[in-house]
Design a protein around this motif. Structure first.
Motif, mmCIF file in Angstrom:
data_model
loop_
_atom_site.group_PDB
_atom_site.id
_atom_site.type_symbol
_atom_site.label_atom_id
_atom_site.label_comp_id
_atom_site.label_asym_id
_atom_site.label_seq_id
_atom_site.Cartn_x
_atom_site.Cartn_y
_atom_site.Cartn_z
ATOM 1 N N ASN A 298 1.021 4.103 -2.873
ATOM 2 C CA ASN A 298 0.806 5.525 -2.579
ATOM 3 C C ASN A 298 1.990 6.369 -3.053
ATOM 4 O O ASN A 298 1.809 7.482 -3.568
ATOM 5 N N LYS A 299 3.187 5.839 -2.858
ATOM 6 C CA LYS A 299 4.394 6.547 -3.296
ATOM 7 C C LYS A 299 4.401 6.699 -4.812
ATOM 8 O O LYS A 299 4.752 7.767 -5.346
ATOM 9 N N GLU B 205 1.768 6.671 -6.812
ATOM 10 C CA GLU B 205 0.709 7.601 -7.205
ATOM 11 C C GLU B 205 1.146 9.051 -6.969
ATOM 12 O O GLU B 205 0.859 9.944 -7.784
ATOM 13 N N ASP B 206 1.854 9.287 -5.867
ATOM 14 C CA ASP B 206 2.333 10.635 -5.571
ATOM 15 C C ASP B 206 3.339 11.085 -6.625
ATOM 16 O O ASP B 206 3.321 12.249 -7.056
ATOM 17 N N ILE C 67 0.839 -1.202 0.000
ATOM 18 C CA ILE C 67 0.000 0.000 0.000
ATOM 19 C C ILE C 67 0.871 1.248 0.000
ATOM 20 O O ILE C 67 0.609 2.216 -0.719
ATOM 21 N N GLN C 68 1.950 1.213 0.812
ATOM 22 C CA GLN C 68 2.856 2.355 0.864
ATOM 23 C C GLN C 68 3.536 2.585 -0.480
ATOM 24 O O GLN C 68 3.671 3.726 -0.936
#
Length: 266
Positions: free
Chosen positions: A40-41, A43-44, A36-37
């Motif tokens: 998210n990274k 996507e950022d 998940i991390q």
């Protein structure tokens, strides 16, 4: 006689057991949350690339918009796109390549110092990811990763250029630790908007885009290459100038962009 529940031995045993159980839970959580991390990274990263290129749209997800962006690896030593054979020989996967990690590997980077390191990065990776928005075979815009040292921190950002590979579409930092209200104004949307339409190169092909202390003088013949400096943040402003000139210059993406202008995309 039964041992006391307050004995040192039992206290140590309980403390050890508690630490062991907690460490298991923390390790399990870290392993379980890592996908998940990472998502998210990623996507950022995509969001920051799209933001620099002015491509974020309401009602569309980041992944949906980013599907139109092509990621390529550039060999900074030759100024050309790296071939599949070159990447395989270096053990590079274009989808997972991390320029920060590569810059720390002596086999994938070069050491910089003194006059050769105006951006204060110490090491430069031999390869870099670039992001292309294309119409057929033609590049409509290109987004380049840049970084360099300011006053307190290494600032990481993206610069997007039009299809002339000279005119700025957008520029912004996604990671910086400069002084809030001073150098930290690199995150101010109003300041970032000043970059749009600025030109990187002069007629001789030199990267002269820079921050102007006290603001841009419209009568300056180089005004199209200058952006207002950050008030009260001289060293951060100088760092921004150095990093953009380095990465758009002959030691960075300069040869690559020159190749695109003269030869087109291969």
């Amino acid at each position: 006689m039964a041992s006391s529940n307050d004995s040192i031995k039992k206290t140590i045993l309980v403390a050890f057991s508690l630490c062991l159980v907690c460490s298991i839970f923390v390790a399990a959580a870290a392993v379980g949350l890592k996908p998940i991390q990472n998502a998210n990274k990623d996507e950022d990263r995509k969001r920051n690339i799209l933001s620099a290129a002015g491509m974020l749209q309401e009602g569309k997800s980041v992944d949906e918009i980013f599907a139109s962006v092509e990621t390529r690896i550039v060999d900074l030593q030759t100024g050309e796109f790296a071939t599949a054979e070159e990447l395989q020989a270096e053990g590079i996967n274009p989808d997972t390549f991390d320029q920060k990690v590569a810059a720390k590997d002596p086999g994938l980077s070069v050491s910089l110092s003194g006059e050769n390191d105006p951006a204060g990065i110490k090491r430069r990776a031999n390869f870099a990811s670039v992001y292309l928005v294309k119409s057929g075979d033609d590049i409509e815009r290109i987004i380049l990763p840049v970084h360099g040292y300011g006053l307190w921190s290494t600032m990481y950002g993206f610069m997007a250029l039009e299809d002339d590979f000279n005119t700025v579409i957008g520029f912004g930092f996604y990671d910086q630790g400069e002084t809030p209200g001073l150098g930290g104004e690199v995150d101010n949307p109003n300041w970032k908007a000043l970059w749009k339409g600025k030109e990187v190169y002069n007629d001789q092909g030199q990267a002269i885009i820079a921050l102007a202390k006290g603001g841009v003088d419209s009568s300056d013949p180089n005004a199209s290459h200058k952006v207002d400096g950050l008030s009260g943040a001289t060293l951060t402003s100088r760092g921004v100038t150095h990093l953009v000139q380095y990465w758009l210059g002959k030691e960075g993406f300069g040869p690559f962009l020159s190749h695109l202008r003269s030869e087109g995309v291969q």
